[in-house]
Motif scaffolding. Structure first.
Motif, PDB file in Angstrom:
ATOM      1  N   ILE A 197       0.803  -1.219   0.000  1.00 13.77           N
ATOM      2  CA  ILE A 197       0.000   0.000   0.000  1.00 13.77           C
ATOM      3  C   ILE A 197       0.838   1.273   0.000  1.00 13.77           C
ATOM      4  O   ILE A 197       0.386   2.306  -0.489  1.00 13.77           O
ATOM      5  N   LEU A 198       2.066   1.215   0.518  1.00 12.41           N
ATOM      6  CA  LEU A 198       2.864   2.436   0.539  1.00 12.41           C
ATOM      7  C   LEU A 198       3.124   2.974  -0.860  1.00 12.41           C
ATOM      8  O   LEU A 198       3.339   4.171  -1.058  1.00 12.41           O
ATOM      9  N   GLU A 199       3.109   2.075  -1.845  1.00 12.58           N
ATOM     10  CA  GLU A 199       3.299   2.505  -3.227  1.00 12.58           C
ATOM     11  C   GLU A 199       2.125   3.348  -3.722  1.00 12.58           C
ATOM     12  O   GLU A 199       2.268   4.117  -4.671  1.00 12.58           O
ATOM     13  N   GLU A 200       0.982   3.180  -3.103  1.00 19.58           N
ATOM     14  CA  GLU A 200      -0.233   3.824  -3.597  1.00 19.58           C
ATOM     15  C   GLU A 200      -0.742   4.964  -2.719  1.00 19.58           C
ATOM     16  O   GLU A 200      -1.675   5.661  -3.091  1.00 19.58           O
ATOM     17  N   LEU A 201      -0.142   5.145  -1.545  1.00 16.36           N
ATOM     18  CA  LEU A 201      -0.611   6.212  -0.665  1.00 16.36           C
ATOM     19  C   LEU A 201      -0.047   7.555  -1.096  1.00 16.36           C
ATOM     20  O   LEU A 201       1.154   7.683  -1.324  1.00 16.36           O
ATOM     21  N   HIS A 202      -0.923   8.541  -1.205  1.00 22.14           N
ATOM     22  CA  HIS A 202      -0.536   9.851  -1.737  1.00 22.14           C
ATOM     23  C   HIS A 202      -0.442  10.947  -0.690  1.00 22.14           C
ATOM     24  O   HIS A 202       0.011  12.044  -1.000  1.00 22.14           O
ATOM     25  N   ARG A 207      -2.424   7.643   4.653  1.00 25.53           N
ATOM     26  CA  ARG A 207      -1.660   6.742   5.525  1.00 25.53           C
ATOM     27  C   ARG A 207      -2.364   6.572   6.873  1.00 25.53           C
ATOM     28  O   ARG A 207      -2.431   5.472   7.417  1.00 25.53           O
ATOM     29  N   MET A 208      -2.902   7.678   7.400  1.00 26.33           N
ATOM     30  CA  MET A 208      -3.625   7.594   8.658  1.00 26.33           C
ATOM     31  C   MET A 208      -4.888   6.760   8.503  1.00 26.33           C
ATOM     32  O   MET A 208      -5.208   5.922   9.359  1.00 26.33           O
ATOM     33  N   LEU A 209      -5.598   6.953   7.403  1.00 25.92           N
ATOM     34  CA  LEU A 209      -6.856   6.244   7.197  1.00 25.92           C
ATOM     35  C   LEU A 209      -6.640   4.743   7.055  1.00 25.92           C
ATOM     36  O   LEU A 209      -7.380   3.940   7.644  1.00 25.92           O
ATOM     37  N   ILE A 210      -5.615   4.341   6.300  1.00 22.20           N
ATOM     38  CA  ILE A 210      -5.386   2.917   6.110  1.00 22.20           C
ATOM     39  C   ILE A 210      -5.010   2.249   7.432  1.00 22.20           C
ATOM     40  O   ILE A 210      -5.384   1.103   7.710  1.00 22.20           O
ATOM     41  N   TYR A 211      -4.294   2.987   8.278  1.00 19.14           N
ATOM     42  CA  TYR A 211      -3.917   2.442   9.585  1.00 19.14           C
ATOM     43  C   TYR A 211      -5.145   2.327  10.488  1.00 19.14           C
ATOM     44  O   TYR A 211      -5.365   1.294  11.133  1.00 19.14           O
TER      45      TYR A 211
END
Length: 261
Positions: A197-202, A207-211
């Protein structure tokens, strides 16, 4: 100006018994008094008659209505307010029905609840000091009509948000068979998850939301409540979440993981 209650005004409904002269005398004598000393029933009748003339674009004596508004809004006289509501509620309801954005608000009670909100907004906005700025019936009714527009627009937005949140909440509680991308994200180990997912987080918000969503398992409503500075509404959470999942669906590494799972 004819006296309030005169038969030449063509009033309908029950009339006072004038055969004895006792019922008519107080109202006849009342014409000689300053408006501030008029009884409320006589004042309300005079205002109704003059409002009818005004709405027919005839010449009207607005003093009676201005006095009624003064008692209701400046003196906060509840009985005067009740007379004011009774006098102008039908007019406000007609304005509500004419508003192009009103139809979705009419299903429940035909617009009566909107009328109540309009009068509440009107009373709240016109403080005693502000009432003095309105020196004509036309100005007061124009402002009342502006309140109709404001309430209809505000209530329409509230209803749309409620419907949207209900729809989104329904989607949130759908069975887990729906989205393979979301299912894989939820099941990946922490190491594999972040590598993909780090490849796709903008952004930091993503990043906060996925966590919060997939590590802590918080629902969108909980995320919005706890981190409103990042996610002002539930809709923002869903929008950002869907954008991330759309990109993850197109991620080749995730597609390979999905095929191998």
């Amino acid at each position: 100006m004819e006296s309030p209650g005169s038969s030449s005004h063509g009033e309908t409904g029950p009339q006072p018994d004038v055969t004895s002269g006792a019922a008519a005398r107080p109202e006849t004598d009342e014409r000689l008094l300053p408006l501030a000393q008029w009884s409320l029933p006589a004042l309300a009748r005079a205002c109704a008659e003059e409002t009818s003339r005004f709405l027919r674009q005839n010449r009207a004596d607005e003093r009676y209505c201005l006095e009624l508004f003064r008692r209701a809004l400046m003196l906060r006289d509840e009985e005067a307010w009740a007379c004011l509501y009774q006098q102008y509620a039908p007019l406000v309801l007609s304005w509500v029905h004419q508003h192009p954005a009103a139809p979705p608000l009419l299903a429940h009670d035909g617009g009566q609840s909107v009328v109540n909100l309009v009068f509440a907004k009107f009373a709240q906005a016109l403080t005693p000091s502000r009432v003095q700025q309105f020196d004509s019936l036309a100005a007061l009714l124009k402002y009342l009509k502006m309140c109709v527009h404001s309430v209809v627009i505000d209530e329409g937005r509230v209803q749309q948000l409620q419907q949207l949140e209900q729809t989104l909440e329904a989607l949130e509680h759908e069975p887990a068979v729906a989205d393979p991308a979301e299912e894989v994200v939820a099941q990946l180990s922490a190491q594999d998850l972040w590598q993909v997912i780090l490849e796709e987080l903008h952004s930091e918000e993503e990043r906060m939301l996925i966590y919060l969503a997939y590590v802590q398992g918080l629902k969108p409503s909980e995320i919005c409540l706890r981190f409103q500075h990042l996610f002002p509404s539930v809709n923002d959470v869903y929008r950002l979440k869907r954008n991330m999942l759309d990109r993850l669906r197109r991620n080749r590494r995730l597609q390979a993981l999905m095929k191998g799972s």
